[in-house]
Design a protein around this motif. Structure first.
Motif, short mmCIF file in Angstrom:
data_model
loop_
_atom_site.label_atom_id
_atom_site.label_comp_id
_atom_site.label_asym_id
_atom_site.label_seq_id
_atom_site.Cartn_x
_atom_site.Cartn_y
_atom_site.Cartn_z
N LEU A 38 0.85 -1.19 0.00
CA LEU A 38 0.00 0.00 0.00
C LEU A 38 0.89 1.24 0.00
O LEU A 38 1.22 1.79 1.04
N TRP A 39 1.30 1.66 -1.17
CA TRP A 39 2.09 2.86 -1.34
C TRP A 39 1.19 4.01 -1.74
O TRP A 39 0.03 3.82 -2.05
N ASN A 40 1.76 5.15 -1.75
CA ASN A 40 1.04 6.31 -2.23
C ASN A 40 0.76 6.14 -3.73
O ASN A 40 1.64 5.78 -4.49
N GLU A 41 -0.44 6.41 -4.14
CA GLU A 41 -0.82 6.20 -5.53
C GLU A 41 -0.13 7.15 -6.49
O GLU A 41 -0.10 6.91 -7.69
N LYS A 42 0.45 8.21 -5.99
CA LYS A 42 1.13 9.17 -6.85
C LYS A 42 2.40 8.58 -7.45
O LYS A 42 2.94 9.13 -8.40
N ILE A 43 2.88 7.48 -6.91
CA ILE A 43 4.10 6.87 -7.43
C ILE A 43 3.90 6.30 -8.84
O ILE A 43 4.84 6.15 -9.60
N TRP A 44 2.63 6.03 -9.22
CA TRP A 44 2.35 5.48 -10.55
C TRP A 44 2.63 6.49 -11.66
O TRP A 44 2.72 6.12 -12.83
N ILE A 45 2.83 7.75 -11.30
CA ILE A 45 3.18 8.75 -12.31
C ILE A 45 4.57 8.48 -12.88
O ILE A 45 4.90 8.94 -13.97
N LEU A 46 5.39 7.71 -12.16
CA LEU A 46 6.74 7.38 -12.62
C LEU A 46 6.77 6.19 -13.56
O LEU A 46 7.84 5.85 -14.08
N LEU A 47 5.65 5.54 -13.80
CA LEU A 47 5.63 4.34 -14.64
C LEU A 47 6.10 4.61 -16.08
O LEU A 47 6.92 3.83 -16.59
N PRO A 48 5.67 5.68 -16.76
CA PRO A 48 6.21 5.93 -18.10
C PRO A 48 7.73 6.16 -18.10
O PRO A 48 8.42 5.74 -19.03
N LEU A 49 8.23 6.82 -17.07
CA LEU A 49 9.67 7.03 -16.94
C LEU A 49 10.38 5.68 -16.78
O LEU A 49 11.43 5.44 -17.40
N HIS A 50 9.81 4.80 -15.99
CA HIS A 50 10.37 3.47 -15.78
C HIS A 50 10.41 2.69 -17.09
O HIS A 50 11.42 2.05 -17.42
N TYR A 51 9.33 2.73 -17.86
CA TYR A 51 9.29 2.03 -19.14
C TYR A 51 10.32 2.60 -20.11
O TYR A 51 10.97 1.85 -20.85
N SER A 52 10.47 3.91 -20.13
CA SER A 52 11.45 4.53 -21.02
C SER A 52 12.87 4.11 -20.67
O SER A 52 13.67 3.81 -21.55
N ILE A 53 13.17 4.09 -19.39
CA ILE A 53 14.51 3.67 -18.96
C ILE A 53 14.74 2.21 -19.33
O ILE A 53 15.82 1.84 -19.80
N LEU A 54 13.74 1.38 -19.16
CA LEU A 54 13.88 -0.04 -19.48
C LEU A 54 14.07 -0.27 -20.97
O LEU A 54 15.01 -0.96 -21.38
N ILE A 55 13.22 0.33 -21.79
CA ILE A 55 13.26 0.05 -23.23
C ILE A 55 14.40 0.81 -23.90
O ILE A 55 15.25 0.21 -24.57
N TRP A 56 14.42 2.14 -23.76
CA TRP A 56 15.40 2.95 -24.48
C TRP A 56 16.76 2.99 -23.80
O TRP A 56 17.78 3.14 -24.47
N GLY A 57 16.78 2.88 -22.50
CA GLY A 57 18.04 2.97 -21.78
C GLY A 57 18.77 1.65 -21.65
O GLY A 57 19.99 1.62 -21.54
N PHE A 58 18.04 0.54 -21.69
CA PHE A 58 18.69 -0.75 -21.55
C PHE A 58 18.52 -1.62 -22.78
O PHE A 58 19.49 -2.03 -23.41
N LEU A 59 17.29 -1.93 -23.14
CA LEU A 59 17.03 -2.93 -24.18
C LEU A 59 17.60 -2.53 -25.54
O LEU A 59 18.30 -3.32 -26.18
#
Length: 109
Positions: free
Chosen positions: A7-28
């Motif tokens: 049960l985290w603060n729901e505002k943390i989900w705003i970072l999900l697009p940033l997480h996907y970008s780092i995963l796909i463009w920064g690593f993969l």
């Protein structure tokens, strides 16, 4: 959006697009380009993988562009930073294709 486990603060989900970008463009994508650069056929010359200065330019321009895109996402879609970053990343990918293309075509004498 529902919480998965904790049960985290729901505002943390705003970072999900940033997480996907780092995963796909920064690593993969960089992992794929690095592996392809290493594994494609080599030239029979002093520089078997092509110009090292072009590869370093590719590396730095892609990563600088990626950092610019991430900063524009963090700062709230700063248009000029996002455009500049995507331009650098596109230029780096085009240079990568050029470097790989020369090594992948076969010449018939």
């Amino acid at each position: 959006m529902s919480q998965k486990l904790l049960l985290w603060n729901e505002k943390i989900w705003i970072l999900l697009p940033l997480h996907y970008s780092i995963l796909i463009w920064g690593f993969l994508i960089q992992f794929i380009m690095g592996t392809a650069y290493w594994m494609f056929p080599k030239h029979l010359s002093e520089y078997p993988r092509g110009s090292t200065s072009q590869v370093w330019f590719l590396f730095f321009s892609y990563n600088l562009g990626f950092v610019c895109v991430l900063l524009s996402m963090i700062l709230g879609n700063v248009l000029y930073l996002n455009t500049f970053g995507k331009l650098l990343m596109t230029m780096a990918v085009m240079l990568f294709i050029k470097l790989i293309w020369v090594r992948s075509i076969s010449y018939n004498p």
